[in-house]
Design an enzyme around this catalytic site. Structure first.
Site, PDB file in Angstrom:
ATOM      1  N   LYS A 171      26.516 -23.486 -18.039  1.00  0.00           N
ATOM      2  CA  LYS A 171      27.338 -23.549 -19.577  1.00  0.00           C
ATOM      3  C   LYS A 171      29.010 -22.360 -19.737  1.00  0.00           C
ATOM      4  O   LYS A 171      29.593 -23.277 -20.084  1.00  0.00           O
ATOM      5  CB  LYS A 171      26.158 -22.702 -21.305  1.00  0.00           C
ATOM      6  CG  LYS A 171      26.328 -22.751 -22.404  1.00  0.00           C
ATOM      7  CD  LYS A 171      26.820 -24.458 -22.938  1.00  0.00           C
ATOM      8  CE  LYS A 171      28.124 -24.324 -23.833  1.00  0.00           C
ATOM      9  NZ  LYS A 171      28.549 -25.872 -24.654  1.00  0.00           N
ATOM     10  N   LYS A 240      34.956 -16.863 -28.368  1.00  0.00           N
ATOM     11  CA  LYS A 240      33.561 -16.591 -27.554  1.00  0.00           C
ATOM     12  C   LYS A 240      33.405 -17.071 -26.091  1.00  0.00           C
ATOM     13  O   LYS A 240      33.557 -15.897 -25.311  1.00  0.00           O
ATOM     14  CB  LYS A 240      32.458 -16.552 -28.232  1.00  0.00           C
ATOM     15  CG  LYS A 240      31.486 -16.079 -27.533  1.00  0.00           C
ATOM     16  CD  LYS A 240      30.066 -16.639 -28.600  1.00  0.00           C
ATOM     17  CE  LYS A 240      29.396 -17.420 -28.815  1.00  0.00           C
ATOM     18  NZ  LYS A 240      28.412 -18.207 -28.524  1.00  0.00           N
TER      19      LYS A 240
HETATM   20  P1  NAD Z   1      26.937 -21.910 -36.927  1.00  0.00           P
HETATM   21  O1  NAD Z   1      27.909 -21.024 -37.081  1.00  0.00           O
HETATM   22  O2  NAD Z   1      27.458 -23.027 -37.437  1.00  0.00           O
HETATM   23  O3  NAD Z   1      25.640 -21.319 -37.134  1.00  0.00           O
HETATM   24  C1  NAD Z   1      24.846 -20.024 -36.750  1.00  0.00           C
HETATM   25  C2  NAD Z   1      24.285 -19.870 -37.280  1.00  0.00           C
HETATM   26  O4  NAD Z   1      23.291 -19.166 -37.160  1.00  0.00           O
HETATM   27  C3  NAD Z   1      24.406 -19.820 -39.023  1.00  0.00           C
HETATM   28  O5  NAD Z   1      23.725 -20.214 -39.888  1.00  0.00           O
HETATM   29  C4  NAD Z   1      24.277 -17.685 -40.022  1.00  0.00           C
HETATM   30  O6  NAD Z   1      23.890 -17.484 -40.814  1.00  0.00           O
HETATM   31  C5  NAD Z   1      22.864 -17.494 -38.510  1.00  0.00           C
HETATM   32  N1  NAD Z   1      22.935 -16.653 -38.077  1.00  0.00           N
HETATM   33  C6  NAD Z   1      23.792 -15.559 -37.376  1.00  0.00           C
HETATM   34  N2  NAD Z   1      23.684 -14.506 -37.232  1.00  0.00           N
HETATM   35  C7  NAD Z   1      22.363 -14.972 -37.608  1.00  0.00           C
HETATM   36  C8  NAD Z   1      20.407 -13.401 -37.327  1.00  0.00           C
HETATM   37  N3  NAD Z   1      20.846 -12.309 -36.417  1.00  0.00           N
HETATM   38  N4  NAD Z   1      19.614 -14.069 -37.612  1.00  0.00           N
HETATM   39  C9  NAD Z   1      18.946 -15.351 -37.964  1.00  0.00           C
HETATM   40  N5  NAD Z   1      20.329 -16.414 -38.467  1.00  0.00           N
HETATM   41  C10 NAD Z   1      21.980 -15.157 -38.376  1.00  0.00           C
HETATM   42  O7  NAD Z   1      26.336 -22.309 -35.408  1.00  0.00           O
HETATM   43  P2  NAD Z   1      26.927 -23.046 -34.493  1.00  0.00           P
HETATM   44  O8  NAD Z   1      27.442 -24.116 -34.006  1.00  0.00           O
HETATM   45  O9  NAD Z   1      25.499 -23.869 -34.933  1.00  0.00           O
HETATM   46  O10 NAD Z   1      26.312 -22.435 -32.802  1.00  0.00           O
HETATM   47  C11 NAD Z   1      24.711 -21.509 -32.390  1.00  0.00           C
HETATM   48  C12 NAD Z   1      25.572 -21.381 -30.953  1.00  0.00           C
HETATM   49  O11 NAD Z   1      25.302 -22.552 -30.294  1.00  0.00           O
HETATM   50  C13 NAD Z   1      26.186 -21.002 -30.244  1.00  0.00           C
HETATM   51  O12 NAD Z   1      25.689 -19.577 -29.424  1.00  0.00           O
HETATM   52  C14 NAD Z   1      27.424 -21.779 -30.180  1.00  0.00           C
HETATM   53  O13 NAD Z   1      28.106 -21.385 -29.116  1.00  0.00           O
HETATM   54  C15 NAD Z   1      26.048 -22.845 -29.504  1.00  0.00           C
HETATM   55  N6  NAD Z   1      26.829 -24.241 -29.200  1.00  0.00           N
HETATM   56  C16 NAD Z   1      27.578 -24.884 -30.869  1.00  0.00           C
HETATM   57  C17 NAD Z   1      27.437 -25.637 -30.600  1.00  0.00           C
HETATM   58  C18 NAD Z   1      28.703 -26.750 -31.569  1.00  0.00           C
HETATM   59  O14 NAD Z   1      29.701 -27.941 -31.475  1.00  0.00           O
HETATM   60  N7  NAD Z   1      28.262 -26.192 -32.750  1.00  0.00           N
HETATM   61  C19 NAD Z   1      27.109 -26.577 -28.836  1.00  0.00           C
HETATM   62  C20 NAD Z   1      27.028 -26.254 -27.839  1.00  0.00           C
HETATM   63  C21 NAD Z   1      26.454 -24.637 -28.549  1.00  0.00           C
END
Ligand code: NAD
Length: 295
Positions: A171, A240
């Protein structure tokens, strides 16, 4: 077959995954630190739990979708401390996390009869909501077999890359390329515009020629040339990924001069794009792409 699935982290990705699981007939329990996310989950028919340990205890398989590896580790530790790992569990960590953390957690949980897979995803919020993500898996085959029904609901493509941590490495390599393609594609389109060729025309040629990528085929047409800049992935999360890829390179004694430069250009200081803004703003090109909908 796994029936009860937990989701911890209901952001842009986790909420879509929880909905896909629900649509595939699983009973879904979930937790997020943000009250608004919990309210949205309840509206969608997801059983909102008050703690992450509650989700772990109630579920056979637990999907994590958290910002950082430290959140993943803390969530598992909280579950262990609360005695939530009573029956055998499989943790499917879809967060973009760190191989060393995944290996540590997989070893620790396997000693007490539970599975942990690093399962980072590609496909964005749209892929999460439609159950059509690509998943890059790291971990033992026995746990992969156990996770398959859940992965089938989340993804159209599942690649078992190798042992624990292999999914995280794949990834980070992928997303370092995304970061590079974002800037090189923007630069190419800027050259086209500066030389009198509209970006749209240049892009349609690139997409039928060898300079294309997912960025030129999907991201630029949908979120840059439209001026919407609302892909649902934050610049902070992408930074990140760039940071983790370069840390991996340093740990592996791998020279990455292009990526080092790209990381500098991606910085908030250099780009002027804040962590909470959409990452597509980094692809802003010259004419016709002023931001229309977000800050
Ligand atoms: P986001 O910021 O939209 O959501 C993260 C969520 O996690 C938030 O709702 C936050 O309140 C919650 N959170 C934070 N700490 C927490 C904890 N300790 N316990 C419970 N909830 C908690 O992020 P996202 O875009 O959904 O991304 C999530 C993961 O997926 C990340 O690692 C990101 O790098 C990865 N990712 C994102 C995408 C994308 O297009 N958005 C694509 C692939 C991978």
């Amino acid at each position: 077959m796994t029936q009860s699935v937990g989701v911890i982290g209901l952001g842009a990705m986790g909420m879509g995954m929880a909905r896909s699981l629900l649509a595939n007939g699983f009973s879904v329990a979930a937790f997020d630190l943000a009250p608004q996310a919990m309210a949205r989950a309840k509206e969608a028919g997801i059983a909102a739990q008050e703690t992450p340990a509650g989700v772990i205890e109630a579920s056979d398989a637990i999907v994590l979708s958290l910002p950082l590896a430290s959140h993943v580790e803390a969530t598992i530790e909280v579950g262990l401390a609360a005695g939530a790992f009573k029956s055998p569990k499989i943790i499917i960590d879809t967060s973009t996390s760190e191989a060393a953390v995944s290996r540590r957690l997989a070893a620790k949980l396997s000693e007490i009869g539970h599975g942990f897979l690093d399962a980072p995803v590609s496909g964005g919020p749209q892929g999460a909501a439609s159950g059509s993500l690509s998943v890059m898996l790291g971990g033992d085959a026995q746990w992969v077999a156990q996770a398959n029904p859940v992965l089938d609901a989340l993804a159209s493509k599942v690649i078992h890359v190798g042992p624990s941590g292999a999914g995280n490495i794949a990834k980070l390599v992928n997303n370092m390329l995304v970061a590079c393609h974002m800037l090189t594609t923007a630069e190419g389109l800027r050259l086209a515009e500066a030389s009198g060729l509209p970006a749209e025309d240049a892009l349609s040629v690139i997409n039928s020629a060898t300079g294309r990528s997912a960025l030129s085929e999907i991201h630029f047409p949908n979120w840059v040339l439209t001026g919407s800049f609302d892909s649902g992935f934050s610049a902070g999360l992408m930074r990140k990924d760039v940071r983790l890829a370069l840390e991996l390179a340093r740990d592996s004694d791998c020279s990455m001069p292009v990526s080092e430069l790209v990381a500098k250009l991606w910085s908030e200081e250099s780009s002027g794009i804040a962590d909470d803004q959409d990452f597509m703003l980094l692809g802003r090109v010259a004419a016709g792409t002023e931001e229309k909908t977000n800050g």
